[in-house]
Design an enzyme around this catalytic site. Structure first.
Site, PDB file in Angstrom:
ATOM      1  N   ARG A  24     -10.503 -17.872  10.046  1.00  0.00           N
ATOM      2  CA  ARG A  24     -10.173 -18.658   8.854  1.00  0.00           C
ATOM      3  C   ARG A  24     -10.425 -20.155   9.066  1.00  0.00           C
ATOM      4  O   ARG A  24     -10.786 -20.856   8.124  1.00  0.00           O
ATOM      5  CB  ARG A  24      -8.723 -18.398   8.440  1.00  0.00           C
ATOM      6  CG  ARG A  24      -8.568 -17.066   7.736  1.00  0.00           C
ATOM      7  CD  ARG A  24      -7.154 -16.779   7.338  1.00  0.00           C
ATOM      8  NE  ARG A  24      -7.082 -15.613   6.474  1.00  0.00           N
ATOM      9  CZ  ARG A  24      -6.001 -14.879   6.289  1.00  0.00           C
ATOM     10  NH1 ARG A  24      -4.885 -15.202   6.920  1.00  0.00           N
ATOM     11  NH2 ARG A  24      -6.012 -13.844   5.490  1.00  0.00           N
ATOM     12  N   LYS A  37      -1.239   3.560  -0.405  1.00  0.00           N
ATOM     13  CA  LYS A  37      -0.613   3.923  -1.671  1.00  0.00           C
ATOM     14  C   LYS A  37      -1.521   3.760  -2.883  1.00  0.00           C
ATOM     15  O   LYS A  37      -2.242   2.784  -2.997  1.00  0.00           O
ATOM     16  CB  LYS A  37       0.640   3.059  -1.880  1.00  0.00           C
ATOM     17  CG  LYS A  37       1.721   3.265  -0.823  1.00  0.00           C
ATOM     18  CD  LYS A  37       2.889   2.313  -1.074  1.00  0.00           C
ATOM     19  CE  LYS A  37       3.993   2.523  -0.054  1.00  0.00           C
ATOM     20  NZ  LYS A  37       5.118   1.593  -0.265  1.00  0.00           N
ATOM     21  N   GLY A  76      -8.546  -8.143   3.889  1.00  0.00           N
ATOM     22  CA  GLY A  76      -7.469  -7.276   4.369  1.00  0.00           C
ATOM     23  C   GLY A  76      -7.834  -6.447   5.578  1.00  0.00           C
ATOM     24  O   GLY A  76      -8.602  -6.853   6.449  1.00  0.00           O
ATOM     25  N   GLY A  78      -5.479 -10.376  -0.685  1.00  0.00           N
ATOM     26  CA  GLY A  78      -4.776 -10.308  -1.965  1.00  0.00           C
ATOM     27  C   GLY A  78      -5.582 -10.871  -3.109  1.00  0.00           C
ATOM     28  O   GLY A  78      -5.624 -10.310  -4.210  1.00  0.00           O
TER      29      GLY A  78
END
Length: 404
Positions: free
Chosen positions: A39, A210, A361, A384
């Site tokens: 990053r 999920k 992610g 996100g």
């Protein structure tokens, strides 16, 4: 969303100006040592551009979440300042405060081609031991204070582009001129190319635990893609919706009806695993391969070999691949085969002239760890934010930037 109308770094005159830059230096630390500086590296082009154009650079970033005074002791940006100095080979003036005379004096004395790094913006989320969330809730007083330190604002932190914080939306709403940094400009361009104007066939690979985490993505992409390949724990909610046995695999019982609706709406576009690598418990053991019906006492922890071949066949003809989420418990050596295979098959598409995008992610971390960093067209720096872009949601940190 179309963000092509937003001002970008090269639309600004920055010479001799105090340029506030929101970067994403939210890097992993272990015992005060940075374990992955990707990053920091991603922000270098924007910082170098500002230095080359005689700007006075003031950098803002968060690092992790701050929930207590104790957190502040281990989550200072001091190690980041040191690493940034090494990468840039340029002195960094680190201010270990987020407001006050020390910061104000440093800013007023800043010369062209000098850089200040302000302490972790989320230190403003805790005051006198109390959780106040001034940064995370975009406090107007803090926003105006930070904005008052500079002449122009550049948002180069894609990782927080979906959050309305004082250090992004707050500053841009209270300063005369604002623009997107080079990294965020590239993120928008590449996500747009992959999701909004794809070459066909267009295949999306969605994994993770999920269905609830990917509802918006599935809903938004169904009308755009030719195929959606499903993996990870959410497989078994879909299998349950098909009336299959899933043993003790992960299940969101309240999402079974939704999975049925998606399958009906997809009209064959959603492709599900035909076998699974299973174990009797959540452990890194030798897998047992079973078909679509998983017996009682077994749980699916990865896609199986037949599914790997099925998915590789679908991917080999694709022109655009967008991947978000691992195919199994990829941190387990025995259950990473599906994620590795999908990674390899997707990476090959770029070599064949296709466009391949990883939406940040866990899948981004997996691709980099497996050595495929340079084999994708784009690996997003914001999990996100890229997920919300894939859902078709507005990214508030980018929306707040001025139009050209």
């Amino acid at each position: 969303m179309n963000y092509n109308s937003k001002k970008t770094l090269k639309d600004l005159v920055v010479s001799s100006k105090k340029v506030l830059v929101r970067v994403d230096f939210n890097v992993p630390l272990k015992d005060g040592v940075i374990t992955d500086d990707n990053r920091i590296q991603a922000a270098i082009p924007t910082i170098k551009y500002l230095l080359e154009n005689n700007a006075k650079v003031i950098l803002f970033s968060h690092l992790s979440r701050i929930k207590s005074e104790e957190d502040k002791k281990s989550k200072s940006l001091a190690p980041v300042a040191k690493r940034l100095e090494e990468i840039l080979k340029h002195k960094i003036i680190f201010i270990n405060e987020t407001r006050g005379a020390k910061l104000e004096n440093a800013v007023s004395e800043l010369k062209e081609k000098e850089i200040i790094l302000v302490e972790n913006t989320r230190f403003e989320d805790v005051a006198n031991g109390e959780v106040v969330k001034l940064e995370s809730k975009n406090d107007s007083g803090l926003s105006k204070y930070w904005a008052s330190l500079g002449d122009v604002f550049v948002n180069d932190a894609f990782g927080t582009a979906h959050r309305a914080h004082a250090s992004n939306v707050g500053i841009s709403s209270n300063i005369g001129e604002s623009a997107l940094g080079l990294l965020v400009e590239s993120e928008i361009k590449m996500l747009g190319k992959g999701i909004d104007t794809p070459q066909r066939p267009f295949v999306a690979i969605l994994g993770g635990a999920k269905v609830s985490d990917k509802i918006g993505v599935i809903d938004h992409l169904l009308s755009k893609v030719d195929k959606i390949i499903i993996g990870g724990g959410m497989t078994y909610t879909f299998h349950k919706a098909q009336g299959l046995e899933i043993g003790s695999s992960l299940l969101e019982i309240d999402k079974v009806e939704l999975a049925k609706e998606f399958l009906a709406k997809a009209n064959g576009k959603i492709i599900l695993p035909v076998d699974s690598a299973c174990a009797s418990s959540y452990a890194d053991v030798t897998p047992t391969i079973v078909g679509e019906n998983i017996p009682e006492g077994m749980m699916g922890l990865d896609i199986g070999p037949k599914t790997i071949e099925l998915y590789k066949n679908i991917l080999k003809d694709s022109k655009t691949v967008v991947w978000n989420g691992p195919m199994g418990v990829s941190e387990f050596e025995n259950f990473k085969a599906g994620t590795v295979a999908v990674c390899e098959a997707s990476a090959k598409r770029k070599a064949d002239g296709g466009f391949t995008l990883i939406g940040g992610g866990d899948s981004a971390a997996a691709a980099i760890k497996l050595g495929f960093k340079d084999d994708f067209s784009w690996i997003s720096t914001g999990g996100g934010a890229s997920l919300e872009y894939m859902e078709g949601k507005e990214l508030v940190g980018i929306a707040a930037i001025q139009n050209k």
